[in-house]
Scaffold this motif. Structure first.
Motif, PDB file in Angstrom:
ATOM      1  N   ASN A  94      38.257 -11.897  51.534  1.00 16.44           N
ATOM      2  CA  ASN A  94      37.941 -11.006  50.964  1.00 16.44           C
ATOM      3  C   ASN A  94      39.315 -10.060  51.347  1.00 16.44           C
ATOM      4  OD1 ASN A  94      35.466 -12.215  50.875  1.00 16.44           O
ATOM      5  ND2 ASN A  94      34.551 -11.033  52.782  1.00 16.44           N
ATOM      6  N   ALA A  95      40.037  -9.831  52.172  1.00 16.53           N
ATOM      7  CA  ALA A  95      40.716  -9.243  51.929  1.00 16.53           C
ATOM      8  C   ALA A  95      42.242  -9.530  51.491  1.00 16.53           C
ATOM      9  CB  ALA A  95      41.686  -8.596  53.020  1.00 16.53           C
ATOM     10  N   LEU A  96      42.164 -10.902  51.430  1.00 13.78           N
ATOM     11  CA  LEU A  96      43.438 -11.010  50.264  1.00 13.78           C
ATOM     12  C   LEU A  96      43.223 -11.356  49.036  1.00 13.78           C
ATOM     13  CD1 LEU A  96      45.954 -12.359  50.111  1.00 13.78           C
ATOM     14  CD2 LEU A  96      45.653 -14.796  50.794  1.00 13.78           C
ATOM     15  N   ASP A  97      42.215 -11.130  48.808  1.00 10.47           N
ATOM     16  CA  ASP A  97      41.380 -11.203  47.495  1.00 10.47           C
ATOM     17  C   ASP A  97      41.518 -10.209  46.575  1.00 10.47           C
ATOM     18  OD1 ASP A  97      39.520 -12.072  45.312  1.00 10.47           O
ATOM     19  OD2 ASP A  97      38.190 -11.217  46.563  1.00 10.47           O
ATOM     20  N   LEU A  98      41.160  -9.246  47.584  1.00 11.26           N
ATOM     21  CA  LEU A  98      40.546  -7.823  46.669  1.00 11.26           C
ATOM     22  C   LEU A  98      41.928  -7.063  47.072  1.00 11.26           C
ATOM     23  CD1 LEU A  98      38.098  -6.389  48.741  1.00 11.26           C
ATOM     24  CD2 LEU A  98      38.037  -6.639  46.137  1.00 11.26           C
ATOM     25  N   LYS A  99      43.302  -7.520  47.596  1.00 13.00           N
ATOM     26  CA  LYS A  99      45.205  -7.584  47.185  1.00 13.00           C
ATOM     27  C   LYS A  99      45.292  -8.074  46.059  1.00 13.00           C
ATOM     28  CE  LYS A  99      49.141  -7.908  49.900  1.00 13.00           C
ATOM     29  NZ  LYS A  99      50.041  -8.033  48.789  1.00 13.00           N
ATOM     30  N   ILE A 100      45.139  -9.833  46.046  1.00 10.68           N
ATOM     31  CA  ILE A 100      45.589  -9.548  45.129  1.00 10.68           C
ATOM     32  C   ILE A 100      45.521  -9.699  43.379  1.00 10.68           C
ATOM     33  CG2 ILE A 100      45.862 -11.933  43.270  1.00 10.68           C
ATOM     34  CD1 ILE A 100      45.753 -13.554  46.297  1.00 10.68           C
ATOM     35  N   GLU A 101      43.966  -9.300  43.609  1.00  9.90           N
ATOM     36  CA  GLU A 101      43.390  -8.292  42.395  1.00  9.90           C
ATOM     37  C   GLU A 101      43.937  -7.069  41.916  1.00  9.90           C
ATOM     38  OE1 GLU A 101      40.941  -8.314  38.826  1.00  9.90           O
ATOM     39  OE2 GLU A 101      41.264 -10.198  40.276  1.00  9.90           O
ATOM     40  N   LYS A 102      44.278  -6.334  42.977  1.00  9.86           N
ATOM     41  CA  LYS A 102      44.465  -4.774  42.841  1.00  9.86           C
ATOM     42  C   LYS A 102      46.059  -5.507  42.720  1.00  9.86           C
ATOM     43  CE  LYS A 102      41.472  -2.576  45.897  1.00  9.86           C
ATOM     44  NZ  LYS A 102      41.781  -1.850  47.406  1.00  9.86           N
ATOM     45  N   ARG A 109      51.013 -14.194  31.302  1.00 10.43           N
ATOM     46  CA  ARG A 109      50.717 -15.627  31.234  1.00 10.43           C
ATOM     47  C   ARG A 109      50.118 -16.098  32.613  1.00 10.43           C
ATOM     48  NH1 ARG A 109      53.273 -17.766  27.126  1.00 10.43           N
ATOM     49  NH2 ARG A 109      54.038 -19.678  28.809  1.00 10.43           N
ATOM     50  N   PHE A 110      51.431 -15.645  33.572  1.00 10.23           N
ATOM     51  CA  PHE A 110      51.240 -15.547  34.894  1.00 10.23           C
ATOM     52  C   PHE A 110      50.362 -14.694  35.671  1.00 10.23           C
ATOM     53  CE2 PHE A 110      53.204 -13.779  38.532  1.00 10.23           C
ATOM     54  CZ  PHE A 110      52.926 -14.485  39.384  1.00 10.23           C
ATOM     55  N   ILE A 111      50.492 -13.626  35.501  1.00 14.40           N
ATOM     56  CA  ILE A 111      49.451 -12.607  35.368  1.00 14.40           C
ATOM     57  C   ILE A 111      47.861 -12.832  35.825  1.00 14.40           C
ATOM     58  CG2 ILE A 111      48.474 -10.682  36.279  1.00 14.40           C
ATOM     59  CD1 ILE A 111      50.901 -10.651  37.696  1.00 14.40           C
ATOM     60  N   MET A 112      47.551 -13.275  34.261  1.00 16.74           N
ATOM     61  CA  MET A 112      46.257 -14.479  34.131  1.00 16.74           C
ATOM     62  C   MET A 112      45.704 -15.000  34.500  1.00 16.74           C
ATOM     63  SD  MET A 112      46.593 -13.612  29.970  1.00 16.74           S
ATOM     64  CE  MET A 112      45.110 -13.924  29.204  1.00 16.74           C
ATOM     65  N   ALA A 113      46.672 -15.734  34.397  1.00 15.73           N
ATOM     66  CA  ALA A 113      46.852 -17.046  35.869  1.00 15.73           C
ATOM     67  C   ALA A 113      46.416 -17.164  36.967  1.00 15.73           C
ATOM     68  CB  ALA A 113      48.187 -18.461  35.936  1.00 15.73           C
ATOM     69  N   VAL A 114      46.689 -15.982  37.463  1.00  7.60           N
ATOM     70  CA  VAL A 114      46.721 -15.855  38.976  1.00  7.60           C
ATOM     71  C   VAL A 114      45.834 -15.155  39.322  1.00  7.60           C
ATOM     72  CG1 VAL A 114      47.980 -13.605  41.002  1.00  7.60           C
ATOM     73  CG2 VAL A 114      49.813 -15.862  39.432  1.00  7.60           C
ATOM     74  N   ARG A 115      45.218 -14.417  38.561  1.00  8.41           N
ATOM     75  CA  ARG A 115      44.111 -13.357  38.800  1.00  8.41           C
ATOM     76  C   ARG A 115      42.651 -15.076  38.407  1.00  8.41           C
ATOM     77  NH1 ARG A 115      43.423  -8.231  36.033  1.00  8.41           N
ATOM     78  NH2 ARG A 115      41.097  -7.403  36.649  1.00  8.41           N
ATOM     79  N   LYS A 116      42.957 -15.588  37.546  1.00 13.28           N
ATOM     80  CA  LYS A 116      42.215 -16.801  37.712  1.00 13.28           C
ATOM     81  C   LYS A 116      41.816 -17.798  38.557  1.00 13.28           C
ATOM     82  CE  LYS A 116      41.459 -16.682  32.583  1.00 13.28           C
ATOM     83  NZ  LYS A 116      41.769 -17.044  31.509  1.00 13.28           N
ATOM     84  N   ILE A 117      43.080 -17.931  39.554  1.00 17.18           N
ATOM     85  CA  ILE A 117      43.229 -19.008  40.596  1.00 17.18           C
ATOM     86  C   ILE A 117      42.186 -18.642  41.618  1.00 17.18           C
ATOM     87  CG2 ILE A 117      45.364 -19.979  41.832  1.00 17.18           C
ATOM     88  CD1 ILE A 117      46.464 -20.410  39.242  1.00 17.18           C
ATOM     89  N   ASN A 118      42.852 -17.430  41.662  1.00 11.78           N
ATOM     90  CA  ASN A 118      42.182 -16.527  43.275  1.00 11.78           C
ATOM     91  C   ASN A 118      41.159 -16.428  43.180  1.00 11.78           C
ATOM     92  OD1 ASN A 118      42.543 -14.494  44.937  1.00 11.78           O
ATOM     93  ND2 ASN A 118      41.581 -12.640  43.686  1.00 11.78           N
ATOM     94  N   TYR A 119      40.804 -16.042  41.701  1.00 10.63           N
ATOM     95  CA  TYR A 119      39.095 -16.400  41.517  1.00 10.63           C
ATOM     96  C   TYR A 119      38.281 -18.012  42.036  1.00 10.63           C
ATOM     97  CZ  TYR A 119      34.051 -17.236  40.185  1.00 10.63           C
ATOM     98  OH  TYR A 119      32.943 -16.730  40.527  1.00 10.63           O
ATOM     99  N   ASP A 120      38.937 -18.620  41.733  1.00 10.00           N
ATOM    100  CA  ASP A 120      38.505 -20.025  41.629  1.00 10.00           C
ATOM    101  C   ASP A 120      39.068 -20.888  43.997  1.00 10.00           C
ATOM    102  OD1 ASP A 120      37.559 -21.710  40.209  1.00 10.00           O
ATOM    103  OD2 ASP A 120      39.103 -21.122  38.808  1.00 10.00           O
ATOM    104  N   LEU A 121      39.594 -20.376  44.221  1.00  6.17           N
ATOM    105  CA  LEU A 121      40.083 -20.649  45.528  1.00  6.17           C
ATOM    106  C   LEU A 121      39.174 -19.393  46.365  1.00  6.17           C
ATOM    107  CD1 LEU A 121      44.236 -20.112  45.239  1.00  6.17           C
ATOM    108  CD2 LEU A 121      42.420 -22.435  45.626  1.00  6.17           C
ATOM    109  N   GLU A 122      39.020 -18.227  46.265  1.00  2.75           N
ATOM    110  CA  GLU A 122      38.078 -17.872  46.982  1.00  2.75           C
ATOM    111  C   GLU A 122      36.618 -18.349  46.787  1.00  2.75           C
ATOM    112  OE1 GLU A 122      35.421 -15.107  48.352  1.00  2.75           O
ATOM    113  OE2 GLU A 122      35.036 -14.922  45.749  1.00  2.75           O
ATOM    114  N   ARG A 123      36.318 -18.712  46.029  1.00  3.27           N
ATOM    115  CA  ARG A 123      34.987 -19.403  45.631  1.00  3.27           C
ATOM    116  C   ARG A 123      34.398 -20.852  46.679  1.00  3.27           C
ATOM    117  NH1 ARG A 123      31.100 -18.216  45.572  1.00  3.27           N
ATOM    118  NH2 ARG A 123      29.914 -19.737  44.211  1.00  3.27           N
TER     119      ARG A 123
END
Length: 220
Positions: free
Chosen positions: A52-60, A77-91
């Motif tokens: 959860n901490a890493l998820d928040l760090k990536i988002e910020k 595109r990189f930033i948009m992709a990372v945010r979406k990838i981060n969401y799926d990995l956190e799930r």
């Protein structure tokens, strides 16, 4: 290296860290599940805080990058992709937590014959291969490797579709395993969803590299 390039690398590495952490969580959850190892399950549940901490760090960090550097084209595109990838990995890590919670809440070990009947090992080994494809594609910007994930996801879908009838058949053979069978059915569903999240990650990697949005492609 300018500040924007440096921050981009920081975000890229954080994304890789989340990828490795979610895979580690799922691997431990799987081991805890098949061996009924409550201590390992507790470890997974405790590490959820780190996820959860890493998820928040990536988002910020992504929000900060957009605010400070006004990225365009491939950087955006990189930033948009990372945010979406981060969401799926956190799930995916959330599903690992859920599987581990099953272990701590249940009393009995899952019979090996039940796991064999639903092809549990085949399902999990397919997920491992999907993670390996994702890691290779993410680190080396390899679209071809990312596309390998889609075919593997179909294997998970097939096992999931067959699981209800298989489990029903196993219960008819031995109605003393009803509780364990229902638990296995729930875990199969979670693993199928993990596959969906990995497929999403593959799509985002392709989008980032080729600006190819698969979800809106029309069939030719």
């Amino acid at each position: 290296m300018d500040n924007a390039t440096y921050q981009r690398e920081v975000i890229n590495q954080a994304g890789l860290d989340m990828l490795n952490l979610s895979m580690s969580q799922l691997d431990k959850a799987k081991e805890a599940f098949i061996n009924h190892d409550s201590d390992l399950a507790e470890e997974v549940m405790n590490i959820e805080n780190r996820v959860n901490a890493l998820d928040l760090k990536i988002e910020k960090d992504c929000e900060k990058f957009i605010a400070l550097y006004n990225p365009v084209a491939i950087d955006l595109r990189f930033i948009m992709a990372v945010r979406k990838i981060n969401y799926d990995l956190e799930r995916i890590a959330d599903h690992a937590y859920g599987i581990s919670k099953y272990v701590t809440d249940s009393k009995n070990k899952i019979p090996s014959k039940l796991l064999e009947a639903v092809e549990f090992e085949k399902m999990y080994s397919t997920i491992v291969l999907m993670f390996e494809n994702i890691s290779e594609a993410y680190q080396n910007k390899n679209v071809k490797t990312a596309r390998k994930v889609f075919k593997k996801d179909k294997i998970l879908d097939e096992i999931n579709l067959q699981s209800f009838q298989v489990i029903e058949s196993e219960i008819k053979k031995d109605n003393n395993i009803i509780a364990e069978a229902l638990l296995v059915f729930s875990v199969i569903k979670k693993l199928e969803r993990v596959g969906d999240h990995l497929k999403n990650v593959a799509e985002e990697i392709i989008f980032y590299i080729d600006a190819e949005v698969l979800k809106h492609n029309k069939k030719k």
